[in-house]
Design a protein around this motif. Structure first.
Motif, PDB file in Angstrom:
ATOM      1  N   HIS A 223       0.868  -1.193   0.000  1.00 32.36           N
ATOM      2  CA  HIS A 223       0.000   0.000   0.000  1.00 32.36           C
ATOM      3  C   HIS A 223       0.897   1.232   0.000  1.00 32.36           C
ATOM      4  CE1 HIS A 223       1.328  -0.169   4.152  1.00 32.36           C
ATOM      5  NE2 HIS A 223       0.944   1.087   4.295  1.00 32.36           N
TER       6      HIS A 223
ATOM      7  N   ASP B 182       0.728   5.301   1.883  1.00 33.01           N
ATOM      8  CA  ASP B 182      -0.069   5.959   2.921  1.00 33.01           C
ATOM      9  C   ASP B 182      -0.789   7.170   2.340  1.00 33.01           C
ATOM     10  OD1 ASP B 182       1.119   4.077   4.511  1.00 33.01           O
ATOM     11  OD2 ASP B 182       2.404   5.465   5.599  1.00 33.01           O
TER      12      ASP B 182
ATOM     13  N   HIS C  60       4.796   0.305  -0.019  1.00 31.98           N
ATOM     14  CA  HIS C  60       5.589  -0.460   0.942  1.00 31.98           C
ATOM     15  C   HIS C  60       4.731  -1.566   1.533  1.00 31.98           C
ATOM     16  CE1 HIS C  60       3.736   3.037   2.904  1.00 31.98           C
ATOM     17  NE2 HIS C  60       3.673   2.333   4.020  1.00 31.98           N
TER      18      HIS C  60
HETATM   19 FE   FE2 Z   1       2.175   2.435   5.520  1.00 30.31          FE
END
Ligand code: FE2
Ligand code: AKG
Length: 359
Positions: free
Chosen positions: A215, A217, A271
């Motif tokens: 994913h 952020d 990540h």
């Molecule tokens: Fe993350």
């Protein structure tokens, strides 16, 4: 309520089918280099003669990796150590105690979940248990945080204040590095602070599952305490590289709202966290992000004839339309996230409900 916490049912020998990722998403058995490539930046040098050079390093790392680590960051060691201890103790409490916080209501000031907030809707689960305290406004949120371990509210409250200071300082360096006016981020763009603390119990077969799936952020900037057990991996030129575990350092990464504000100059990079066979791993993530109702747009100073605006301005609630789990502090699924960034790209067709909304 009985909750399927990994840490309550796993005896470390069986990996249920529902935790086995499809072959193309598994970490597999390839050794991922724990690379020293992700820059480690000494924030003790962010003043005086070395300030410019330090800012340069931050901007370069944010462009190239979307990630860097910071040392000499000003958050006292004692606060870091005690916060980690508190959360380790929290996850060791009787499960009935922890389960009191189990909820999928992302508006609650503190929730506990396993795998993800939408566990029941997932096909494949992450190998982790998590607690997600909201932190803004701090005093009000603290009253809803766990009372056990007894020092939790005091210690974690202090941690949030310290990480908040670090966040403001770093955003100030970034705004200077981007050529924005001082205080560019010191407003509603960075006012919301959310934590997610993850416990990854030892896993019988780390090659088949993930602790946190791939994913990026959604917020502005994230600070992760990885402690001394590695597991965080970052995608670099299509390959995974491991982020070295440096106790007391913070791993910092750019969220995609900062990618948008920087008009694509800084990158929000995908990540994931892998599990390991032998050790419990605990990580503490702090997400600094815009308030829930705010316009986010590429900074005007970064847009000109040579640098066309790459993203639409958007009203933050539209971000939440990209999935029930578009809760900051949790992982947005890749497809939702990609849909969001694609929709915000200037040359992409923007669906009627994804753009800026009028009041
Ligand atoms: Fe993350
Ligand atoms: O636990 C980790 O190493 C990473 C966690 C993470 O990426 C997140 O919570 O967004």
């Amino acid at each position: 309520m009985a909750v399927n916490f990994v840490s309550s049912w796993s005896d470390g020998t069986t990996l249920p089918e529902s935790y086995v990722f499809p072959p193309e998403k598994r970490p597999g058995k390839d050794v991922v280099p724990t690379s020293k490539n992700v820059p480690v930046i000494d924030l003790g040098k962010a003043e005086g003669e070395t300030r410019k050079e330090t800012i340069q390093k931050i901007i370069e790392a944010s462009k190239e990796f979307g990630f860097f680590q910071v040392i000499n960051h000003g958050v006292p060691r004692k606060v870091v150590d005690e916060t980690r201890e508190i959360f380790e103790e929290f996850f060791e409490l009787p499960k009935e105690e922890i389960s009191k916080f189990y909820s999928s209501d992302i508006g609650k000031k503190c929730i506990v979940f396993t795998s993800n907030i939408d566990f029941d809707k997932e096909d494949i689960h992450n190998w982790r248990d998590s607690v997600r305290p909201l932190c803004t406004p701090l005093q009000e949120c603290i009253e809803s945080w766990p009372e056990k371990p007894t020092r939790c509210r005091k210690v974690v409250g202090e941690y949030v204040r310290e990480v908040g200071k670090l966040g403001s300082g770093l955003l100030e360096l970034i705004s200077e590095g981007l050529g924005l006016e001082p205080g560019y981020f010191a407003n509603e763009l960075s006012e919301n602070h959310v934590m997610a603390v993850h416990h990854y119990p030892p896993c019988p077969d780390p090659s088949l599952t993930l602790g946190t799936r791939r994913h990026s952020d959604p917020g502005l900037i994230t600070f992760v305490l990885q402690g001394d057990v590695p597991g965080l991996q970052v995608l670099k030129d299509g390959k995974w590289i491991g982020v070295e575990a440096i106790p007391h350092a913070f791993v910092v990464n750019i969220g995609y709202q900062l990618q948008i504000v920087s008009n694509g100059k800084l990158r929000s990079v995908e990540h994931r966290a892998v599990t390991n066979k032998d050790e419990d791993r605990f990580t503490v993530a702090s997400f600094i992000e815009p308030i829930r109702e705010c316009i986010v747009e590429p900074a005007k100073a970064l847009v000109d004839a040579k640098n066309p605006q790459l993203y639409e301005d958007f009203y933050t609630p539209s971000l939440y339309e990209y999935g029930a789990n578009a809760s900051f502090g949790s992982d947005l699924h890749m497809d939702e996230e990609q849909q969001f960034l694609d929709a915000m790209a200037m040359d992409a067709p923007v669906s009627s409900d994804s753009g800026r909304k009028e009041d």
